[in-house]
Design an enzyme around this catalytic site. Structure first.
Site, PDB file in Angstrom:
ATOM      1  N   ASP A 218       6.233   2.364   1.902  1.00  0.00           N
ATOM      2  CA  ASP A 218       6.204   2.129   3.407  1.00  0.00           C
ATOM      3  C   ASP A 218       7.054   1.310   3.974  1.00  0.00           C
ATOM      4  O   ASP A 218       7.493   0.195   4.087  1.00  0.00           O
ATOM      5  CB  ASP A 218       4.889   1.799   2.897  1.00  0.00           C
ATOM      6  CG  ASP A 218       4.626   2.510   4.885  1.00  0.00           C
ATOM      7  OD1 ASP A 218       5.099   2.996   5.201  1.00  0.00           O
ATOM      8  OD2 ASP A 218       2.786   3.249   4.751  1.00  0.00           O
TER       9      ASP A 218
ATOM     10  N   SER B  76      -3.388   4.577   8.946  1.00  0.00           N
ATOM     11  CA  SER B  76      -2.561   3.948   8.735  1.00  0.00           C
ATOM     12  C   SER B  76      -3.213   3.453  10.321  1.00  0.00           C
ATOM     13  O   SER B  76      -4.494   2.046  10.335  1.00  0.00           O
ATOM     14  CB  SER B  76      -1.796   4.806  10.139  1.00  0.00           C
ATOM     15  OG  SER B  76       0.072   4.098  10.717  1.00  0.00           O
TER      16      SER B  76
ATOM     17  N   HIS C 270       5.354   6.247   4.023  1.00  0.00           N
ATOM     18  CA  HIS C 270       4.111   6.079   4.432  1.00  0.00           C
ATOM     19  C   HIS C 270       3.282   7.276   4.173  1.00  0.00           C
ATOM     20  O   HIS C 270       3.015   8.619   5.221  1.00  0.00           O
ATOM     21  CB  HIS C 270       4.538   6.451   6.286  1.00  0.00           C
ATOM     22  CG  HIS C 270       3.031   5.724   7.008  1.00  0.00           C
ATOM     23  ND1 HIS C 270       2.597   4.469   7.026  1.00  0.00           N
ATOM     24  CD2 HIS C 270       1.983   6.378   8.295  1.00  0.00           C
ATOM     25  CE1 HIS C 270       1.675   4.139   7.728  1.00  0.00           C
ATOM     26  NE2 HIS C 270       1.644   5.340   8.509  1.00  0.00           N
TER      27      HIS C 270
END
Length: 652
Positions: free
Chosen positions: A304, A198, A335
């Protein structure tokens, strides 16, 4: 194309102690061969744990002193005693104190001397015994670092780049945050690999895009490639807040006291109009892909809905254009870190990747298939190249059917119009559930049941000519596989995984830092349809992706929506659908008005990357007959994702 000289075999310096340790892992026949795998021959318990503060050369918090970022280091003591220089695995993160890392939300902990005791995740436990150093960097403005968080801008990227420079002898560091005693990285050869999920992986992308020397590889997991595309898509807002909110979430108390000017800059530079500004140019790494020297091992969930797959398609294509060595894993998850959806294979593959890229071991990973793709939960296939050779962009055309808003999708151009009214209370799941029914909020176009499998691989785009009744309008375009399947339930809190109570261990543990983590299992759902790809736009951006304008009611406008990259097989017996509608609830925000839009079908089309191209589509739709309309709503993955997607964080 960058010059590449990395793939030479690196042989460690031999000592009696090292040879004795290696003898427990290598047979006599292989003891003198070129190494193919690093082994856990060093003590993790006795590893050197230290902290330095690297001078970034910036004064982002405007206190009259250049900012220093905290760098926590774990490295094997024996290598230092032998004078053996070692490579570095580095994770630069804003989450080490505020939010935690990984599925269990781990944070850094420290001893009385301020040296790290628990380093989140398994990287140090696993790789330090194998002869790597692990470096955890607090991004500027977070945890023990000076400066300000600027959400992917110069401060974020250059604070991490400065550490790579220090590891290669080009920057200064100190043993304390405010002191004058210098620290030198004499223990490393400078070869650095950056990894992170991320925001962390995003920083790896950004640092690679500077072209910094010494950065040999990056492993971005669920990472952003352009921050504009995290908050907007072609003018359509994806979130109801901007980067200032995100900065405030991770700022240290010291940064909150000093960084008001930076916060205001983030507000002023990111207007909610969705217009492109210089702030977004600074945070666009795709434009600098030509500078990338590092290899890239990219991992992303195809579902995601936080860092969406658009980031993958544009970054991957730009890297390919510039000849960057690449590898990719695409899962069915949201995610989620690969440690939590394919643990054993992930650790083995990452180990081999770093051995090859940072130690120069000829272990063959560079000759293996480029792509691993999760086709069904825990069922993976490979592709020698991605997208595979033979993939060709194919133009599919919507046409009218026998009911309003329920049309066909094929190779021939359609005529006439379809009309729908934006309903901000409905989403792609509502549209797909009623694909065979005439509803006022969408126009759907469906193929006949396929007689052969049809594989989509890469990024699609949909060109729409629409006439609005109001001065603002948002558009959504969605590709859907209509047919029964079992998929990962990506829209629940685990985003496709369930966390179990049992633990497995990956590396060596100490009292303060366990290498044992909770196991996970796939969380699945039985569905009647699967959303394959999505894209959104503000129709007011018809003339430019960078700036929107008010629309004239009654006037037709043509715009091309970029759809997210994917790799999906529509099986024989299923149907492929294209849906065009307005606000996709929970995925984009609605416009200020509620428009009705009329589509000109003769000027509307989808360009879809199909393996085998148009001939494959023709073969798959030849001889099939129309399906009977579904009378009951179809089931899909329906939980609204907005509540679980607020920041691009590293944990679940």
């Amino acid at each position: 194309m960058p010059i590449r000289t990395r793939f030479t075999i690196w042989r460690p310096l031999a000592t009696v102690a090292t040879a004795a340790l290696m003898a427990t892992f290598l047979t006599p026949a292989t003891a003198h061969a070129a190494p193919r795998e690093s082994r856990p021959v060093y003590s993790y318990e006795n590893a050197i744990r230290e902290a330095v503060w690297v001078d970034t050369g910036l004064d982002h918090d405007r206190d009259g002193k250049t900012d220093r970022v905290a760098v926590d280091i774990v490295r094997p003591q024996e290598a230092a005693q032998q004078g053996r220089k070692i490579p570095v695995i580095m994770d630069a993160s804003p989450y080490y104190s505020c939010c935690g890392r990984g599925n269990e939300g781990q944070k850094k902990t420290y001893d009385a001397n301020g040296d790290v005791v628990q380093m989140p995740l398994f990287y140090d436990n696993y790789f330090v015994p194998r002869g790597y150093a692990f470096v955890g960097v607090d991004l500027a403005g977070t945890n023990r670092s000076d400066g300000c968080v600027d959400v992917g801008g110069r401060s974020d990227v250059l604070s991490a780049k400065a550490v790579v420079d220090w590891l290669n002898g080009r920057a200064k560091a100190y043993t304390t945050r405010t002191g004058t005693t210098k620290a030198k990285a004499t223990w490393t050869n400078g070869r650095t690999g950056m990894i992170g999920k991320s925001w962390d992986g995003t920083i790896a992308n950004g640092v690679a895009a500077t072209g910094v020397e010494g950065l040999r590889t990056i492993v971005p997991i669920s990472a952003i490639s352009s921050w504009y595309d995290y908050y907007f898509q072609q003018g359509a807002p994806l979130y109801d807040s901007g980067p200032d909110w995100l900065s405030d979430d991770v700022d240290s108390p010291d940064a909150r006291a000093k960084c008001g000017a930076v916060q205001q800059m983030l507000v002023d530079g990111a207007p909610r109009t969705g217009d492109w500004t210089p702030l977004w140019t600074e945070r666009d790494y795709v434009k600098d892909a030509r500078k990338v020297r590092a290899s890239v091992f990219l991992i992303h969930g195809m579902q995601d809905l936080n860092v969406r797959m658009k980031h993958v398609g544009q970054w991957w294509d730009a890297l390919a254009k510039n000849g960057v060595e690449r590898k990719i894993w695409l899962s069915q998850t949201g995610h989620v870190d690969p440690f939590d959806f394919r643990r054993a294979a992930w650790v083995e593959t990452l180990h081999r990747w770093f051995d090859h890229e940072l130690l120069g071991y000829d272990n063959g990973i560079d000759r293996e298939p480029m792509a691993d793709i999760e086709r069904h939960p825990d069922q993976w296939v490979t592709s020698k190249a991605w997208p595979p050779r033979g993939t060709d962009t194919t133009t599919l055309r919507p046409a009218k059917g026998t009911q309003a808003g329920v049309g066909t999708l094929g190779l021939r151009k359609g005529n006439g119009t379809e009309t729908f009214t934006d309903d901000p209370q409905h989403s792609e799941t509502d549209w797909a559930a009623h694909i065979d029914r005439s509803t006022p909020d969408k126009a759907g176009f469906v193929t006949k049941p396929l007689t052969r499998d049809l594989r989509l691989s890469g990024s699609s785009e949909v060109t729409v000519t629409a006439t609005p009744t109001t001065s603002t309008a948002h558009l959504s375009a969605v590709l859907v596989d209509l047919g029964p399947d079992t998929v990962r339930d990506y829209a629940t809190s685990g985003e496709g995984i369930t966390t179990l109570t049992d633990r497995t261990c990956w590396g060596v543990s100490t009292t303060g830092d366990s290498a044992c983590f909770k196991e996970t299992a796939a969380k699945t759902a039985d569905v009647d349809y699967t959303v394959v790809s999505r894209g959104w736009a503000d129709l007011g951006n018809y003339a430019s992706d960078m700036k929107g304008v008010p629309l004239t009611p009654g006037k037709p406008y043509t715009i091309t929506l970029d759809l997210a990259a994917t790799d999906h097989v529509v099986p024989a017996g299923h149907r492929l659908a294209l849906i065009i509608a307005g606000t996709d609830k929970d995925l984009i925000d609605p416009p200020s008005t509620t428009p009705t839009l009329t589509l000109d079908l003769s000027r509307t089309k989808a360009r879809v990357p199909l393996v085998g191209g148009a001939p494959a589509f023709a073969r798959a739709t030849t001889g099939s007959v129309s399906a009977a309309p579904e009378t009951a709503p179809l089931d899909g993955v329906t939980t609204a994702p907005r509540s679980i997607h607020r920041i691009p964080e590293g944990g679940q």
